[in-house]
Design a protein around this motif. Sequence first.
Motif, mmCIF file in Angstrom:
data_model
loop_
_atom_site.group_PDB
_atom_site.id
_atom_site.type_symbol
_atom_site.label_atom_id
_atom_site.label_comp_id
_atom_site.label_asym_id
_atom_site.label_seq_id
_atom_site.Cartn_x
_atom_site.Cartn_y
_atom_site.Cartn_z
ATOM 1 N N GLU A 676 0.824 -1.205 0.000
ATOM 2 C CA GLU A 676 0.000 0.000 0.000
ATOM 3 C C GLU A 676 0.862 1.260 0.000
ATOM 4 O O GLU A 676 0.472 2.287 -0.554
ATOM 5 C CB GLU A 676 -0.933 -0.012 1.208
ATOM 6 C CG GLU A 676 -2.010 -1.091 1.109
ATOM 7 C CD GLU A 676 -2.920 -1.115 2.324
ATOM 8 O OE1 GLU A 676 -2.604 -0.409 3.315
ATOM 9 O OE2 GLU A 676 -3.934 -1.853 2.297
ATOM 10 N N ARG A 677 2.035 1.204 0.649
ATOM 11 C CA ARG A 677 2.920 2.371 0.625
ATOM 12 C C ARG A 677 3.400 2.680 -0.789
ATOM 13 O O ARG A 677 3.686 3.828 -1.125
ATOM 14 C CB ARG A 677 4.131 2.136 1.531
ATOM 15 C CG ARG A 677 4.936 3.394 1.804
ATOM 16 C CD ARG A 677 6.068 3.129 2.753
ATOM 17 N NE ARG A 677 7.304 2.781 2.082
ATOM 18 C CZ ARG A 677 8.153 3.670 1.555
ATOM 19 N NH1 ARG A 677 7.872 4.939 1.606
ATOM 20 N NH2 ARG A 677 9.265 3.282 0.981
ATOM 21 N N HIS A 678 3.477 1.672 -1.622
ATOM 22 C CA HIS A 678 3.909 1.873 -3.014
ATOM 23 C C HIS A 678 2.734 2.067 -3.965
ATOM 24 O O HIS A 678 2.913 2.043 -5.186
ATOM 25 C CB HIS A 678 4.755 0.680 -3.475
ATOM 26 C CG HIS A 678 6.133 0.642 -2.866
ATOM 27 N ND1 HIS A 678 6.361 0.148 -1.600
ATOM 28 C CD2 HIS A 678 7.350 1.067 -3.339
ATOM 29 C CE1 HIS A 678 7.659 0.242 -1.321
ATOM 30 N NE2 HIS A 678 8.281 0.799 -2.354
ATOM 31 N N GLY A 679 1.523 2.237 -3.431
ATOM 32 C CA GLY A 679 0.363 2.537 -4.275
ATOM 33 C C GLY A 679 -0.334 1.323 -4.838
ATOM 34 O O GLY A 679 -1.112 1.450 -5.783
ATOM 35 N N ARG A 681 -2.230 -2.835 -4.119
ATOM 36 C CA ARG A 681 -3.269 -3.515 -3.328
ATOM 37 C C ARG A 681 -2.917 -4.994 -3.261
ATOM 38 O O ARG A 681 -2.411 -5.564 -4.231
ATOM 39 C CB ARG A 681 -4.641 -3.324 -3.982
ATOM 40 C CG ARG A 681 -5.802 -3.898 -3.182
ATOM 41 C CD ARG A 681 -7.130 -3.508 -3.805
ATOM 42 N NE ARG A 681 -7.354 -4.177 -5.078
ATOM 43 C CZ ARG A 681 -7.986 -5.344 -5.196
ATOM 44 N NH1 ARG A 681 -8.451 -5.968 -4.119
ATOM 45 N NH2 ARG A 681 -8.170 -5.885 -6.389
ATOM 46 N N TRP A 699 1.119 -3.494 -8.562
ATOM 47 C CA TRP A 699 2.204 -2.524 -8.433
ATOM 48 C C TRP A 699 2.063 -1.517 -9.561
ATOM 49 O O TRP A 699 2.050 -1.904 -10.729
ATOM 50 C CB TRP A 699 3.555 -3.223 -8.527
ATOM 51 C CG TRP A 699 4.643 -2.488 -7.797
ATOM 52 C CD1 TRP A 699 5.410 -1.491 -8.285
ATOM 53 C CD2 TRP A 699 5.070 -2.715 -6.446
ATOM 54 N NE1 TRP A 699 6.293 -1.065 -7.327
ATOM 55 C CE2 TRP A 699 6.114 -1.796 -6.181
ATOM 56 C CE3 TRP A 699 4.676 -3.580 -5.440
ATOM 57 C CZ2 TRP A 699 6.767 -1.741 -4.955
ATOM 58 C CZ3 TRP A 699 5.325 -3.535 -4.220
ATOM 59 C CH2 TRP A 699 6.357 -2.621 -3.977
ATOM 60 N N PRO A 700 1.904 -0.238 -9.242
ATOM 61 C CA PRO A 700 1.687 0.756 -10.309
ATOM 62 C C PRO A 700 2.928 0.937 -11.163
ATOM 63 O O PRO A 700 4.057 0.696 -10.723
ATOM 64 C CB PRO A 700 1.339 2.036 -9.540
ATOM 65 C CG PRO A 700 1.988 1.852 -8.198
ATOM 66 C CD PRO A 700 1.941 0.375 -7.903
ATOM 67 N N LEU A 703 4.251 6.526 -9.936
ATOM 68 C CA LEU A 703 3.544 7.204 -8.846
ATOM 69 C C LEU A 703 3.307 8.640 -9.248
ATOM 70 O O LEU A 703 4.232 9.352 -9.630
ATOM 71 C CB LEU A 703 4.375 7.146 -7.557
ATOM 72 C CG LEU A 703 4.639 5.726 -7.007
ATOM 73 C CD1 LEU A 703 5.527 5.812 -5.787
ATOM 74 C CD2 LEU A 703 3.346 5.028 -6.669
ATOM 75 N N ARG A 704 2.063 9.084 -9.191
ATOM 76 C CA ARG A 704 1.729 10.449 -9.606
ATOM 77 C C ARG A 704 1.410 11.274 -8.370
ATOM 78 O O ARG A 704 0.648 10.851 -7.507
ATOM 79 C CB ARG A 704 0.519 10.443 -10.547
ATOM 80 C CG ARG A 704 0.755 9.577 -11.767
ATOM 81 C CD ARG A 704 -0.514 9.562 -12.620
ATOM 82 N NE ARG A 704 -0.360 8.654 -13.726
ATOM 83 C CZ ARG A 704 0.151 8.998 -14.894
ATOM 84 N NH1 ARG A 704 0.539 10.218 -15.098
ATOM 85 N NH2 ARG A 704 0.255 8.107 -15.868
ATOM 86 N N GLU A 705 1.987 12.429 -8.321
ATOM 87 C CA GLU A 705 1.694 13.323 -7.208
ATOM 88 C C GLU A 705 0.361 14.016 -7.435
ATOM 89 O O GLU A 705 -0.015 14.320 -8.561
ATOM 90 C CB GLU A 705 2.797 14.376 -7.089
ATOM 91 C CG GLU A 705 4.161 13.769 -6.730
ATOM 92 C CD GLU A 705 5.206 14.846 -6.531
ATOM 93 O OE1 GLU A 705 4.877 16.016 -6.766
ATOM 94 O OE2 GLU A 705 6.318 14.519 -6.130
ATOM 95 N N ASP A 706 -0.361 14.222 -6.346
ATOM 96 C CA ASP A 706 -1.632 14.954 -6.445
ATOM 97 C C ASP A 706 -1.366 16.380 -6.854
ATOM 98 O O ASP A 706 -0.383 16.998 -6.463
ATOM 99 C CB ASP A 706 -2.365 14.936 -5.100
ATOM 100 C CG ASP A 706 -2.798 13.530 -4.752
ATOM 101 O OD1 ASP A 706 -2.936 12.733 -5.691
ATOM 102 O OD2 ASP A 706 -2.992 13.249 -3.558
#
Length: 709
Positions: A676-679, A681, A699-700, A703-706
């Motif tokens: 979950e820390r790496h985005g 499930r 695993w995505p 990682l995209r910043e908001d």
Amino acid sequence: MSSAIQPSLLASRFWLKPRIIWLVLLLVYLIMGLVQVFEYRQSEAQARTEVRNLTGLLDAHLHADLMRVSNLLHYAADKVQDEESLREMDLQSYRQLQTSLARLVASFPLVDYLNIFDHQGRLYVSSLAPRQRPTSMSIADRPHFHRVQEKDDEHLAFSGVIRSRANGEQILVISHRLEDGEGRFLGSINAPLNLGRIQNILADIEVGEGGVSLLRRSDSSILLARYPVFDRTDFNRPLPEDNPIRQRITQGQTRGSLEYTASTDGVERLGYFQVMEDFPFYTQVSLARSHYMASWYDQTWIFIWLALLLFSAGFLVTHLMRKNLAAVNSYQLQLEEERQRLSNIVWGTGVGTWEWNLQTGETRFNQRWAEMAGYTLEELQPVNIHTWERLAHPRDLEKSGQALEAHFSGKKDYYEARCRMLHKDGHWIWVLDRGRVVSRTPEGEPEWIAGTHLDITAQQEAFLALEANSQELEASNNELEHFAYAASHDLRQPLRMVNSYLQLLERGLGEQLDERHQQLLEFARGGATRLDQMLLSLLEYSRVGRQGEPQQSLPSRQGIDEALQFLQPDIQRRQAEIEIQSGDWPVILASSNEYTRLWQNLIGNAIKYTPADRTPRIQLAVKPAEGGWLFSIRDNGVGIDPDQMDRLFQVFQRLQSRSDYEGTGVGLAVARKIVERHGGRIWVESEGEGQGSCFYFTWPTDLREDQEC
């Protein structure tokens, strides 16, 4: 008196409405039925016209080709004068004749070659033959040769589908009678037609799915060519004597349509036949009913579902109307009040609209657009694009201009921007500004653009509040993790003291302790050891995200290889079989040590929770998934009760007895926290206890910043 009559009148009118509804539905059904009947007849008529035109087209094409072949044979026959001239022809003259025949054939794609036979059916010269006189080939046994030999009034004869003695291919032969000036038979000149090319002509006729085009003899009805082929054993076979087409041709009809069900494939078709002028053939084109009536069938199903829907709706409406008949009078007043309230709600939640002519600068706003900012349209007059520019926040105005340019240039299908507008009272409101170019100039430049303003001030403020709460929650979680780390670390020191004093007691008392007190001492030491293990696990859980390496691009297979090295003693002890999916594994963005720990926990669990009498077999795989990758770890272990899966990834939760399997119940909780820390499930699937299990985690790809709204 009037007050007593009024409800009765309303009730009677209300009672009439169900009848009106059913009458309307009946009228709709009648119209739908008439439309379907009309569409059915139209589809049938169009299909008959289409099949007639296609048959005429096919007949004209084949007739033109056959007429050219007939003229070719007449022309070639003129080159052969009498039998004596052929016999007295020297080798040079023979070669010239052979070359002349070959040149003629080159201009006729339907004809493979030309052969000249003498009165005994022996091959005399061929456009395919070598440049010397052939001697061995004979067609004296061919029926088409007999016909031109015996019937001096018929100069052309046609074969069925036969195999060529020249090249072994399936052909259809047109034979032309050769005779001298006194009508004596000299032989024949034959033009074998390539059935493959005839088949191509049939294939060019667009008959759709299930359709058929074919060529038959009109005198015997034997099949010469058909597309599609279906069964080659049908060729050279006549139609049954009771076949409708054969009977109609026998009766003298030259063309006509019919509906039939084919015995070859059981398909219902609409066909049209046409007897060819000048030649003993007829062409036929048939369309499958399922093809030419497909749109009608689809429309029929739509009408059926629509009719059922209308019937259900009518039944429901009339049922509700009759059910509420007793309260109709009071409902009239309530309905009027509700209608007024609904109108106010619709007006109150309406959006503002705007239109802007980029060429002239003309701008239009509705009343709601002005009211969002606290004005009336009259107060904003004269309105133009500067009205918007004056009210919009300068920073948002720049973003709005960029969004407009992106839309005008075609990079985006529509214009959208979140902007702040200055309210008349001096505060800022947030609006969602959306629009699209609705017309362009003849030169292609944007002319009119239209759009809406939706007040999203409440949503924006809620978003900002949620963002602030998220930051506070994150700070609280960090503080809690730090506390858990410090507490678990500091608690180990007194726990070690407890364990040490227990050991001193055991040494000091020695044999003075009876069996019961020895057992109690063992319980105390075991509890202290388990508590120490739980504190270590808690330390490990709190370190996730705190002491991990920075995230970087790394091969996903690398973490598996490192985890297998750490687990090598367990793998060798249990003789576990690890199967890793072959091929390239993706490159992912991850913290290296946490990613390796994830695989170590999952593979270690798969080995640990396999019964001792069973060899652990573990399969590792990966495949693309939406937004990233899906990894899986499948084992043949003890499996998981589906009712217990919700507890599986919680801290200190165990599904198996501690006496059967060691552990603290933190490993899967650590795995979930890493994923979950790496985005991603993580979840598990199992058919039940003893059936093995399969752990999945996503695993995505990145990682995209908001981003701020």
